[in-house]
Design an enzyme around this catalytic site. Structure first.
Site, mmCIF file in Angstrom:
data_model
loop_
_atom_site.group_PDB
_atom_site.id
_atom_site.type_symbol
_atom_site.label_atom_id
_atom_site.label_comp_id
_atom_site.label_asym_id
_atom_site.label_seq_id
_atom_site.Cartn_x
_atom_site.Cartn_y
_atom_site.Cartn_z
ATOM 1 C CD GLU A 58 34.964 -9.053 -17.133
ATOM 2 O OE1 GLU A 58 33.958 -8.339 -17.268
ATOM 3 O OE2 GLU A 58 35.529 -9.256 -16.035
ATOM 4 C CE LYS A 70 29.973 -2.766 -19.062
ATOM 5 N NZ LYS A 70 29.557 -3.975 -18.308
ATOM 6 C CG ASP A 96 28.169 -4.126 -12.524
ATOM 7 O OD1 ASP A 96 29.317 -4.205 -13.014
ATOM 8 O OD2 ASP A 96 27.311 -5.029 -12.641
ATOM 9 C CG ASP A 129 28.048 -1.902 -15.980
ATOM 10 O OD1 ASP A 129 27.679 -2.297 -17.099
ATOM 11 O OD2 ASP A 129 29.043 -2.336 -15.387
HETATM 12 O O1 KIV Z 1 31.791 -3.131 -14.130
HETATM 13 C C1 KIV Z 1 32.837 -2.993 -14.781
HETATM 14 O O2 KIV Z 1 33.800 -2.356 -14.364
HETATM 15 C C2 KIV Z 1 32.899 -3.639 -16.076
HETATM 16 C C3 KIV Z 1 34.243 -3.661 -16.737
HETATM 17 C C4 KIV Z 1 35.042 -4.703 -16.110
HETATM 18 C C5 KIV Z 1 34.125 -3.832 -18.191
HETATM 19 O O3 KIV Z 1 31.952 -4.127 -16.561
#
Ligand code: KIV
Length: 278
Positions: free
Chosen positions: A187, A118, A49, A88
């Site tokens: 993270e 995710k 995201d 995501d």
């Molecule tokens: O949204 C994203 O790019 C992420 C990464 C930073 C792991 O969640």
């Protein structure tokens, strides 16, 4: 006529099996041509995201919608053959209840063809992770610095630099792993905490700003390619994309202004025969 042979991609089980083994390589991707390039080098691509900030110029990931994630997920799927694709779940699409999460995650998998989703998995989300996994949706967790919580935490701040913060991040990671996530993004946490998490959970940790102790690494592609003036401390720039784009665009602008582009090589001409016949 035989059906088209299915594309063989890495699966959630393949990624889970890499715990403690060969490091897992991952980058973010949001579009087809970039995904095509990354596919040869990465075990999985995350349609993060972060697309909201990187591509759409939003101030945080909070404004990203499910429709945006589906559209970018479809684009990345079109550009990949071997990497697993994880999409995501955006803010507001899964937090309310396991049922809400299932409905939206099923939509993401059905409409994009991606292999997994995710979610940013605070301890409250363990029930949702289990609910999804039991119903056939592979889930990658995300703990530590959780960008979707930025309005509560007050900013993008690394965690675990003092040990008082460790218990809550460890609890998030443990609850997410116990609930059945196949891997967890960690993270923005101090190295010692990342080590503790990686050593205490049974599934791979994918670090971003969490040091090399993790089972794999992920970066935002445009960060590591050097598209932006500012990059976080944990990003290493492997390219200078901004400079390369500026040089190319400046050359183009000069040549157009000087009528040097297009030149003969880029121009269509009449075929000789047609020219003779008028
Ligand atoms: O949204 C994203 O790019 C992420 C990464 C930073 C792991 O969640």
């Amino acid at each position: 006529m035989s059906a088209q042979a299915p594309i063989k991609r890495l699966t959630a089980a393949d990624i889970a099996a890499r715990k403690g083994g060969e490091p897992i390589v991952s980058l973010t991707a949001y579009d087809t041509p970039t995904a095509r390039i990354l596919d040869d080098y990465c075990d999985f691509l995350l349609v993060g995201d972060s697309v909201g900030m990187v591509v759409h110029g939003l101030p945080s990931t909070v404004g990203v919608t499910l429709e945006m994630m589906i559209m970018h997920g479809q684009a990345v799927m079109r550009g990949t053959q071997s990497a697993m694709v994880v999409v995501d779940m955006p803010f507001g699409s899964y937090e309310k209840s396991p049922e809400q999460a299932f409905e939206n995650a099923a939509r993401v998998l059905q409409e994009t063809g991606a292999q997994a989703i995710k979610i940013e998995s605070g301890t409250y989300a363990a029930e949702t992770v289990a609910f999804l996994v039991e119903r056939g949706i592979p889930v990658m967790g995300h703990v530590g610095l959780r960008p979707q919580a930025v309005n509560v935490t007050g900013g993008f701040r690394a965690k675990g630099k003092n040990t008082q913060e460790w218990a809550s991040v460890l609890a998030e990671a443990q609850a997410t792993a116990d609930a059945g996530a196949f891997a967890i993004v960690v993270e923005g946490v101090a190295e010692d905490l990342a080590k503790e998490i990686t050593g205490s959970i049974a599934v791979p940790t994918i670090g971003i700003g969490a040091s090399s102790v993790c089972d794999g690494q992920i970066l935002v592609t445009q960060d590591m390619l050097g598209l932006f003036d500012w990059t976080p401390k944990f990003v290493k720039r492997y390219g200078d994309m901004k400079k390369d784009i500026k040089t190319a665009v400046s050359d183009y602008a000069t040549e157009v202004r000087e009528r040097r582009f297009p030149s003969a090589a880029q121009v269509y001409s009449l075929k000789p025969k047609l020219a003779e016949n008028g």
